[in-house]
Design an enzyme around this catalytic site. Structure first.
Site, short mmCIF file in Angstrom:
data_model
loop_
_atom_site.label_atom_id
_atom_site.label_comp_id
_atom_site.label_asym_id
_atom_site.label_seq_id
_atom_site.Cartn_x
_atom_site.Cartn_y
_atom_site.Cartn_z
N SER A 241 0.81 -0.02 -0.29
CA SER A 241 0.34 0.58 0.95
C SER A 241 1.24 0.15 2.09
O SER A 241 1.60 -1.02 2.21
CB SER A 241 -1.10 0.14 1.25
OG SER A 241 -1.58 0.75 2.42
N GLN A 242 1.62 1.11 2.92
CA GLN A 242 2.34 0.80 4.15
C GLN A 242 1.31 0.57 5.26
O GLN A 242 0.47 1.43 5.54
CB GLN A 242 3.26 1.96 4.56
CG GLN A 242 3.96 1.71 5.88
CD GLN A 242 4.81 2.87 6.36
OE1 GLN A 242 5.93 2.69 6.76
NE2 GLN A 242 4.27 4.09 6.31
N SER B 230 -3.31 8.77 4.19
CA SER B 230 -4.47 9.20 4.96
C SER B 230 -4.65 10.71 4.90
O SER B 230 -3.69 11.48 5.00
CB SER B 230 -4.32 8.77 6.42
OG SER B 230 -5.35 9.32 7.22
N HIS C 48 -13.81 -3.17 2.66
CA HIS C 48 -12.96 -1.99 2.78
C HIS C 48 -13.71 -0.65 2.71
O HIS C 48 -13.17 0.38 3.10
CB HIS C 48 -11.91 -2.04 1.67
CG HIS C 48 -10.62 -1.37 2.01
ND1 HIS C 48 -10.47 -0.49 3.07
CD2 HIS C 48 -9.40 -1.44 1.43
CE1 HIS C 48 -9.23 -0.05 3.11
NE2 HIS C 48 -8.55 -0.61 2.13
N PRO D 159 -9.19 -6.45 1.88
CA PRO D 159 -7.90 -6.84 2.43
C PRO D 159 -8.08 -7.74 3.64
O PRO D 159 -9.19 -7.92 4.15
CB PRO D 159 -7.29 -5.49 2.84
CG PRO D 159 -8.47 -4.65 3.20
CD PRO D 159 -9.60 -5.10 2.30
N TYR E 103 -15.01 2.24 -4.53
CA TYR E 103 -15.62 1.00 -4.07
C TYR E 103 -17.00 0.71 -4.67
O TYR E 103 -17.19 -0.32 -5.32
CB TYR E 103 -15.73 1.02 -2.53
CG TYR E 103 -14.40 1.04 -1.85
CD1 TYR E 103 -13.53 -0.04 -1.94
CD2 TYR E 103 -13.98 2.15 -1.13
CE1 TYR E 103 -12.28 -0.02 -1.33
CE2 TYR E 103 -12.74 2.18 -0.51
CZ TYR E 103 -11.90 1.10 -0.62
OH TYR E 103 -10.66 1.13 -0.03
#
Length: 649
Positions: free
Chosen positions: A549-550, A452, A336, A110, A97
């Site tokens: 990404s889920q 994660s 984010h 997002p 980032y």
């Protein structure tokens, strides 16, 4: 006075119970060097030509020789792990980032898109905003009391307690732009309580809404009263100032330059301070124009429609911006860097459930009499600022036109069907994404799936490399001929490989964070960049053309984001029991991508995979064993004999 604390130092909050939970979690493990190098070669082999891979093999072998560069850097990481709570956190945060110079909208931030609302009267959307803000304040109360229940892992290796640190950045952090690197800061008060105000953006103007007065939190009726005042104040064209929020939509270096100009004036410094210390933003958007759909709502959340619509009605450096559109387009845009998607989901699910389960209290609640009017933030505009606002507006407009967004709700089946096949829904969808890309483009590409690692202290994410050799074997087979049981075996192998890598990642043994740590520790030591990180294979493997990404939810909403490379796709998916929501993004300027084409290939691939599963299940349906036929035959024979005997009698 207020101190800004650099979150990259891993500062912990003061609550004893919270601190105990953090410290009770294990530290992120440091993978074995040779294991990482072996996995790396396996991950890149099928993405390279034979010549490229041969060269990479030699480079990796040289890096890993006993006493070589790799072992030296590994020892330094071992030392770093002993001294820090999380050995990769700072490296990862900067790389993912803070070093990124691209504009935040679309490229980084997002959004969660709420169910479309039906506001019949203008006051209705203010009521919705007041109810939502009341929920935000309830949630903030839970955070302040450290009363949030501990999260536990779901899916693979379920039941493990997770690090809760990210939740405490939702309303206390801010991304400060820098000329070369941004800084993630948090507000901590040593003298006075934390700020108790939100910023309301309306018609590109910014207003301070105090949510605590006379030591009492404003109730929903008070909030509605204040929001109505803000709407009337924003309609005063004589007081209206240029859309300064557009500056935050620019590239990070350009915004840092603009901010330095703003800081020359005390009026601007005061206004910036109020925004940077607020709990969150509430963006009261005007109707965006065309008939709303999931796709247009997603795009509006990501970029606001540009300067001509609501693009200036934002302040992108704040982690939480709650958007309430007069046309019913609502959601939240998040910066984010302080937290991951699951934290955003948990917060927004709480808010939507609060709004559903807690009726509006506009009538029953007692109100403070004669509330002071909210304060409009004032700005002094230098000529340089006017030029930068115009430049920011032009760049945002190009970004708006460039984004190719496609939200598709796949209703043919959902995760229940996949579970009945004894397969992981996430692994299944990842293989389907590989199939879709291969059918669109005829080749595999490096793929990112965030996973994660909150099982560990200060854990954020690592990468599941979904473009496995097994997935490639399956997608190649699916482009050839009819369905067959052989393809079913390949699907099972692809699912198993994806599941295995998922477990590797969530247990802290994947390769991406490890390779990043080795690269960054070399730079810290002022070493010449090792050849492995200059190799073409490393560049190819980190060009994530497919970024996925889920983001599952238990209430009706979905997440979306933009691609991470100019010629790539961003794919966010939300598996539900009987359907799957896909948010697919790409850029129009790339001749290599098209979101609609990708969605068509994805839908066809999902249908083909279902047909493959059903056909193979039918083919494998066990026939009646021989002994059953024997029993039936003898029972019938015995019955026949009895009947004959009866007839004779």
């Amino acid at each position: 006075m207020l101190n800004q604390i650099n979150l990259t130092r891993g500062k912990m909050l003061k609550s004893f119970s919270f601190q105990f939970i953090i410290q009770d979690l294990p530290k992120l493990p440091l993978p074995n060097l040779q294991d990482t190098l072996d996995i790396y070669l396996r991950c890149v082999k099928h993405l390279l030509t034979k010549e490229q891979f041969s060269r990479t093999q030699n480079i990796v072998k040289q890096f890993g020789v006993p006493g070589g560069e790799g072992e030296l850097l590994q020892r330094k990481l071992v030392e770093r792990r002993e001294k820090t709570a999380n050995w990769v956190y700072d490296f990862w945060l900067n790389d993912m980032y803070l070093n990124n110079r691209l504009a935040l909208p679309v490229n980084s931030s997002p959004a969660m898109v709420f169910p479309q609302q039906n506001f019949r009267l203008p006051i209705d959307y203010l009521r919705f905003a007041a109810h939502l803000l009341s929920g935000v304040l309830e949630y903030k109360t839970l955070l302040d009391a450290h009363a949030l229940p501990i999260d536990y892992a779901q899916g693979q290796l379920a039941g493990t307690p997770l690090c809760m640190e990210q939740y405490y950045r939702l309303f206390t952090s801010y991304r400060l732009p820098g000329p070369e690197r941004d800084t993630l800061v948090a507000q901590e008060s040593t003298v006075m309580p934390e700020p108790e105000h939100v910023i309301v953006a309306c018609k590109n103007q910014f207003f301070v809404l105090d949510v605590v007065m006379n030591f009492r939190r404003l109730n929903e009726r008070d909030l509605l009263t204040q929001l109505d005042k803000i709407l009337k104040m924003a309609e005063n064209e004589e007081e209206r100032q240029p859309p300064i929020g557009l500056l935050t939509s620019n590239g990070r270096t350009e915004w840092a330059e603009a901010r330095s100009f703003l800081m020359r004036e005390s009026t601007n410094r005061d206004s910036l301070d109020m925004i940077e210390r607020c709990l969150c933003l509430v963006c009261l958007d005007e109707a965006s124009g065309p008939q709303l759909s999931d796709t247009t709502c997603a795009a509006m959340m990501l970029h606001g429609g540009g300067a001509a619509k609501n693009g200036g009605n934002r302040w992108y450096d704040k982690p939480m911006q709650f958007v309430v559109g007069a046309d019913g387009c609502c959601g939240v845009v998040c910066e984010h860097s302080p937290f991951e998607g699951i934290v955003l989901v948990q917060c927004t699910e709480y808010l939507l459930k609060y709004m559903t389960g807690s009726p509006s209290k506009l009538v029953r609640a007692a109100s403070l009499s004669e509330l002071p009017a909210p304060r409009r933030l004032r700005w002094k505009f230098l000529p340089e600022i006017q030029k930068l606002i115009s430049s920011s507006a032009e760049k945002l407009e190009r970004l708006v036109k460039n984004l190719d967004m496609n939200v598709h709700k796949f209703y043919d089946y959902g995760k229940e069907f996949i579970k009945k096949q004894k397969m992981s829904p996430d692994a299944y969808v990842q293989v389907a994404l590989q199939l879709a890309f291969y059918r669109c483009h005829g080749r595999p590409v490096s793929t990112y799936e965030s996973a994660s690692i909150r099982r560990f202290q200060q854990g954020r994410v690592d990468n599941i490399r979904s473009a496995t050799p097994e997935a490639l074997a399956f997608v190649k087979a699916m482009t050839e001929g009819k369905l067959s049981s052989g393809k079913m075996e390949l699907l099972q192998e692809a699912i198993n490989a994806q599941t295995k890598y998922t477990i590797l990642t969530i247990t802290g043994k994947a390769i991406d964070n490890h390779l990043l740590g080795l690269r960054e520790i070399a730079q810290e030591m002022k070493m010449e960049k090792p050849e492995i990180f200059k190799d073409e294979a490393y560049l190819i493997s980190n060009q994530f053309i497919l970024s996925t990404s889920q983001v599952p939810t238990t209430v009706e909403m979905f997440c979306c984001y933009g691609p991470v490379v100019p010629n790539g796709y961003g794919v966010c998916y939300n598996p539900q029991s009987d359907h799957i929501i896909f948010s697919v993004s790409s850029f129009h300027e790339s001749p290599l991508t098209c979101s609609a084409d990708f969605v068509r290939c994805l839908v066809q691939g999902l249908l083909d995979m279902r047909d493959l599963c059903n056909r193979c299940k039918h083919e494998q349906k066990p026939s009646l064993p021989v002994y059953i036929y024997w029993v039936v035959f003898h029972v019938l024979g015995l019955t026949l004999c009895l009947c004959i005997n009866k007839t004779r009698v």
